[in-house]
Scaffold this motif. Structure first.
Motif, PDB file in Angstrom:
ATOM      1  N   MET A  95      13.993  40.318  28.858  1.00 10.74           N
ATOM      2  CA  MET A  95      14.425  39.052  29.431  1.00 10.74           C
ATOM      3  C   MET A  95      15.559  39.323  30.404  1.00 10.74           C
ATOM      4  O   MET A  95      16.534  39.963  30.037  1.00 10.74           O
ATOM      5  CB  MET A  95      14.940  38.140  28.331  1.00 10.74           C
ATOM      6  N   PRO A  96      15.432  38.846  31.648  1.00 12.07           N
ATOM      7  CA  PRO A  96      16.526  39.070  32.583  1.00 12.07           C
ATOM      8  C   PRO A  96      17.777  38.381  32.047  1.00 12.07           C
ATOM      9  O   PRO A  96      17.734  37.226  31.641  1.00 12.07           O
ATOM     10  CB  PRO A  96      16.051  38.418  33.876  1.00 12.07           C
ATOM     11  N   GLN A  97      18.878  39.118  32.018  1.00  4.27           N
ATOM     12  CA  GLN A  97      20.104  38.564  31.462  1.00  4.27           C
ATOM     13  C   GLN A  97      21.209  38.566  32.490  1.00  4.27           C
ATOM     14  O   GLN A  97      21.303  39.495  33.285  1.00  4.27           O
ATOM     15  CB  GLN A  97      20.550  39.424  30.282  1.00  4.27           C
ATOM     16  N   GLY A  98      22.007  37.562  32.473  1.00  8.13           N
ATOM     17  CA  GLY A  98      23.157  37.531  33.349  1.00  8.13           C
ATOM     18  C   GLY A  98      24.249  38.435  32.788  1.00  8.13           C
ATOM     19  O   GLY A  98      24.091  39.028  31.731  1.00  8.13           O
ATOM     20  N   SER A  99      25.329  38.576  33.529  1.00  9.22           N
ATOM     21  CA  SER A  99      26.443  39.365  33.036  1.00  9.22           C
ATOM     22  C   SER A  99      27.708  38.850  33.707  1.00  9.22           C
ATOM     23  O   SER A  99      27.642  38.051  34.626  1.00  9.22           O
ATOM     24  CB  SER A  99      26.236  40.837  33.374  1.00  9.22           C
ATOM     25  N   VAL A 100      28.820  39.325  33.230  1.00  4.08           N
ATOM     26  CA  VAL A 100      30.084  38.965  33.862  1.00  4.08           C
ATOM     27  C   VAL A 100      30.114  39.593  35.252  1.00  4.08           C
ATOM     28  O   VAL A 100      29.779  40.757  35.424  1.00  4.08           O
ATOM     29  CB  VAL A 100      31.259  39.470  33.013  1.00  4.08           C
ATOM     30  N   HIS A 101      30.473  38.827  36.264  1.00  3.26           N
ATOM     31  CA  HIS A 101      30.539  39.348  37.626  1.00  3.26           C
ATOM     32  C   HIS A 101      31.709  40.337  37.737  1.00  3.26           C
ATOM     33  O   HIS A 101      32.739  40.146  37.090  1.00  3.26           O
ATOM     34  CB  HIS A 101      30.732  38.187  38.600  1.00  3.26           C
ATOM     35  N   PRO A 102      31.533  41.400  38.536  1.00  2.00           N
ATOM     36  CA  PRO A 102      32.610  42.391  38.676  1.00  2.00           C
ATOM     37  C   PRO A 102      33.957  41.759  39.038  1.00  2.00           C
ATOM     38  O   PRO A 102      34.998  42.218  38.551  1.00  2.00           O
ATOM     39  CB  PRO A 102      32.132  43.284  39.823  1.00  2.00           C
ATOM     40  N   VAL A 103      33.930  40.710  39.854  1.00  8.63           N
ATOM     41  CA  VAL A 103      35.193  40.064  40.234  1.00  8.63           C
ATOM     42  C   VAL A 103      35.854  39.415  39.012  1.00  8.63           C
ATOM     43  O   VAL A 103      37.059  39.562  38.787  1.00  8.63           O
ATOM     44  CB  VAL A 103      34.962  39.016  41.349  1.00  8.63           C
ATOM     45  N   ALA A 319      37.754  45.873  42.736  1.00 11.06           N
ATOM     46  CA  ALA A 319      36.453  46.068  42.077  1.00 11.06           C
ATOM     47  C   ALA A 319      35.640  47.127  42.818  1.00 11.06           C
ATOM     48  O   ALA A 319      35.022  48.001  42.199  1.00 11.06           O
ATOM     49  CB  ALA A 319      35.683  44.751  42.023  1.00 11.06           C
ATOM     50  N   MET A 320      35.649  47.079  44.155  1.00 18.70           N
ATOM     51  CA  MET A 320      34.903  48.061  44.947  1.00 18.70           C
ATOM     52  C   MET A 320      35.389  49.471  44.647  1.00 18.70           C
ATOM     53  O   MET A 320      34.602  50.395  44.470  1.00 18.70           O
ATOM     54  CB  MET A 320      35.064  47.770  46.443  1.00 18.70           C
ATOM     55  N   LEU A 321      36.711  49.624  44.589  1.00 16.53           N
ATOM     56  CA  LEU A 321      37.301  50.935  44.327  1.00 16.53           C
ATOM     57  C   LEU A 321      36.948  51.428  42.928  1.00 16.53           C
ATOM     58  O   LEU A 321      36.556  52.578  42.741  1.00 16.53           O
ATOM     59  CB  LEU A 321      38.816  50.852  44.434  1.00 16.53           C
ATOM     60  N   LYS A 322      37.079  50.556  41.946  1.00 16.78           N
ATOM     61  CA  LYS A 322      36.885  50.990  40.566  1.00 16.78           C
ATOM     62  C   LYS A 322      35.423  51.296  40.273  1.00 16.78           C
ATOM     63  O   LYS A 322      35.116  52.229  39.547  1.00 16.78           O
ATOM     64  CB  LYS A 322      37.393  49.915  39.603  1.00 16.78           C
ATOM     65  N   GLY A 324      32.985  51.799  42.659  1.00 16.36           N
ATOM     66  CA  GLY A 324      32.301  52.532  43.723  1.00 16.36           C
ATOM     67  C   GLY A 324      31.328  51.688  44.527  1.00 16.36           C
ATOM     68  O   GLY A 324      30.316  52.191  45.007  1.00 16.36           O
ATOM     69  N   MET A 325      31.601  50.415  44.659  1.00 21.57           N
ATOM     70  CA  MET A 325      30.737  49.537  45.449  1.00 21.57           C
ATOM     71  C   MET A 325      31.161  49.611  46.910  1.00 21.57           C
ATOM     72  O   MET A 325      32.341  49.765  47.212  1.00 21.57           O
ATOM     73  CB  MET A 325      30.890  48.102  44.949  1.00 21.57           C
ATOM     74  N   ASP A 326      30.167  49.511  47.821  1.00 19.58           N
ATOM     75  CA  ASP A 326      30.573  49.741  49.212  1.00 19.58           C
ATOM     76  C   ASP A 326      30.414  48.546  50.161  1.00 19.58           C
ATOM     77  O   ASP A 326      31.011  48.547  51.225  1.00 19.58           O
ATOM     78  CB  ASP A 326      29.880  50.969  49.789  1.00 19.58           C
ATOM     79  N   ASP A 327      29.624  47.542  49.768  1.00 20.85           N
ATOM     80  CA  ASP A 327      29.484  46.406  50.689  1.00 20.85           C
ATOM     81  C   ASP A 327      30.013  45.127  50.050  1.00 20.85           C
ATOM     82  O   ASP A 327      29.467  44.621  49.079  1.00 20.85           O
ATOM     83  CB  ASP A 327      28.019  46.215  51.088  1.00 20.85           C
ATOM     84  N   LEU A 328      31.077  44.631  50.646  1.00 21.98           N
ATOM     85  CA  LEU A 328      31.738  43.437  50.106  1.00 21.98           C
ATOM     86  C   LEU A 328      30.783  42.241  50.036  1.00 21.98           C
ATOM     87  O   LEU A 328      30.837  41.431  49.114  1.00 21.98           O
ATOM     88  CB  LEU A 328      32.941  43.088  50.994  1.00 21.98           C
ATOM     89  N   ARG A 329      29.883  42.147  51.006  1.00 22.89           N
ATOM     90  CA  ARG A 329      29.003  40.972  51.057  1.00 22.89           C
ATOM     91  C   ARG A 329      28.073  40.879  49.851  1.00 22.89           C
ATOM     92  O   ARG A 329      27.691  39.800  49.425  1.00 22.89           O
ATOM     93  CB  ARG A 329      28.205  40.960  52.362  1.00 22.89           C
ATOM     94  N   HIS A 341      22.539  47.850  39.079  1.00 23.40           N
ATOM     95  CA  HIS A 341      22.789  49.166  39.652  1.00 23.40           C
ATOM     96  C   HIS A 341      24.191  49.662  39.298  1.00 23.40           C
ATOM     97  O   HIS A 341      24.410  50.851  39.083  1.00 23.40           O
ATOM     98  CB  HIS A 341      22.619  49.110  41.172  1.00 23.40           C
ATOM     99  N   TYR A 342      25.134  48.759  39.237  1.00 27.47           N
ATOM    100  CA  TYR A 342      26.497  49.165  38.911  1.00 27.47           C
ATOM    101  C   TYR A 342      26.816  48.978  37.434  1.00 27.47           C
ATOM    102  O   TYR A 342      27.972  48.941  37.025  1.00 27.47           O
ATOM    103  CB  TYR A 342      27.498  48.410  39.795  1.00 27.47           C
ATOM    104  N   GLY A 343      25.743  48.813  36.653  1.00 29.38           N
ATOM    105  CA  GLY A 343      25.928  48.758  35.204  1.00 29.38           C
ATOM    106  C   GLY A 343      26.424  47.424  34.689  1.00 29.38           C
ATOM    107  O   GLY A 343      26.971  47.343  33.603  1.00 29.38           O
TER     108      GLY A 343
END
Ligand code: PHE
Length: 346
Positions: A95-103, A319-322, A324-329, A341-343
């Motif tokens: 079942m697709p599950q939501g998660s807490v957003h990185p922000v 969040a990007m730094l911690k 390793g995300m590269d596109d803010l959008r 992808h980012y776990g």
């Protein structure tokens, strides 16, 4: 005919087929019903013999029909149960599950880290007035950030004639906190902020966390220690190196821009590089400084009695730094695959 009926019953493979045979035999026009009617025309002697015989036939046929029906019905039920049955040994469908957003995750982490340092969480409105957002923060009428093309303004003014806008930073919460609770203060203020800006590294809405300490005899050393402690806890490493550069904000004096770098397992500097030029290797992370005495005055406190420091840090950038995300959008696309992808997906 009885033998024929019984044989056909035996071969009947549906409840409907059995019903057809029943009508043929026991229906109004059925052959057994016809046989029963012949009894009426018989002499009593004949009837004494034929009556029980015909009744016997009828009973045999009726019993056979009932039996066959029961068998077929049981089989049908069996088949249905088998086809509709739930096999509890099968793995459950994913079942697709939501998660807490990185922000949100980063904001929660910051709240925890700063709670350990004695900071409470404060909030302020995203729809602000230009007095709290600019004037009280010592930003002159001519300050470029106040321009229409940098800030989202509402067409209306509030009861006191202040222009309404989408706050451009979380710093107005400094003013609101000082005016509401007086001193001393130790707060962080996470939230959304808005600027008229959009490209790969800027979105019109982004997130900041403001920090404010107001107390007696606060100096730059307190600021440096607090930032160092916070960044080591946040990045979960001891080898964080901070670089403080002189800067300028109207609401802090002196103002300090903070860059961060660190070394890898081999002692090589990963972020930070060798060059000390701004932007080379070092990651520019946040703005900070000692709260300008004019700001303390604007908020109704005595700057000779109370001093403090403040900082503002971009949550999206943290969040990007911690992670390793590269596109803010991508932060605002709501794409499950990106989170996974980012776990971040369960
Ligand atoms: N408000 C500043 C900004 O948005 C950051 C900042 C906060 C700087 C507090 C100094 C003190 O860029």
């Amino acid at each position: 005919q009885v033998a024929d009926t019984l044989e056909r019953l035996h071969g009947a493979d549906s409840v409907d087929a059995v019903e057809a045979i029943r009508v043929e035999a026991l229906g109004k026009q059925g052959w057994l019903s016809g046989l029963m009617k012949t009894l009426g025309k018989m002499t009593p002697e004949e009837r004494q013999v034929e009556g029980p015989r015909i009744q016997g036939l009828r009973a045999r046929v009726a019993d056979a029909i009932a039996d066959r029906k029961a068998v077929l019905e049981a089989a049908a039920l069996e088949a249905r149960l088998a086809s509709e049955g739930i096999d509890l040994t099968l793995p459950a469908p994913a079942m697709p599950q939501g998660s807490v957003h990185p922000v949100s995750q980063v904001m929660d982490e910051l709240a925890e880290i700063f709670a350990d340092l004695g900071f409470a969480v404060a909030t302020g409105p995203e729809i602000e007035d230009d007095w709290h957002n600019f004037t009280a923060l010592n930003m002159a009428e001519t300050h470029p950030a106040r321009a229409m093309h940098d800030t989202f303004y509402f067409p209306d003014v509030d009861a006191e004639g202040r222009r309404m806008l989408l706050r451009t930073h979380t710093s107005p919460v400094q003013i609101r906190s000082m005016m509401k609770q007086g001193a001393p203060i130790r707060i962080i203020a996470p939230g959304r902020v808005y600027r008229s800006d959009s490209d790969a590294t800027h979105t019109p809405m982004f997130h900041q966390v403001e920090g404010l300490v107001i107390d007696k005899d606060i100096h730059l050393g307190h600021l440096k220690w607090t930032l160092e402690t916070f960044l080591k806890a946040f990045f979960e490493r001891e080898d964080i190196v901070l670089r403080l550069r002189p800067s300028y904000f109207p609401f802090t004096e002196p103002s300090v821009e903070v860059d961060v770098g660190w070394k890898d397992e081999n002692g090589r500097r990963v972020l930070g590089g060798d060059g000390d030029a701004p932007g080379h290797g070092w990651m520019e992370l946040l703005g900070s400084g000692m709260v300008n005495r004019r700001v303390i005055e604007f908020a109704g406190l005595d700057p000779d009695e109370w001093q403090g420091f403040a900082f503002g840090v971009g949550v999206d950038r943290l969040a990007m730094l911690k992670y390793g995300m590269d596109d803010l959008r991508a932060f605002f696309d709501g794409d499950h695959r990106w989170l996974a992808h980012y776990g971040f997906s369960a």
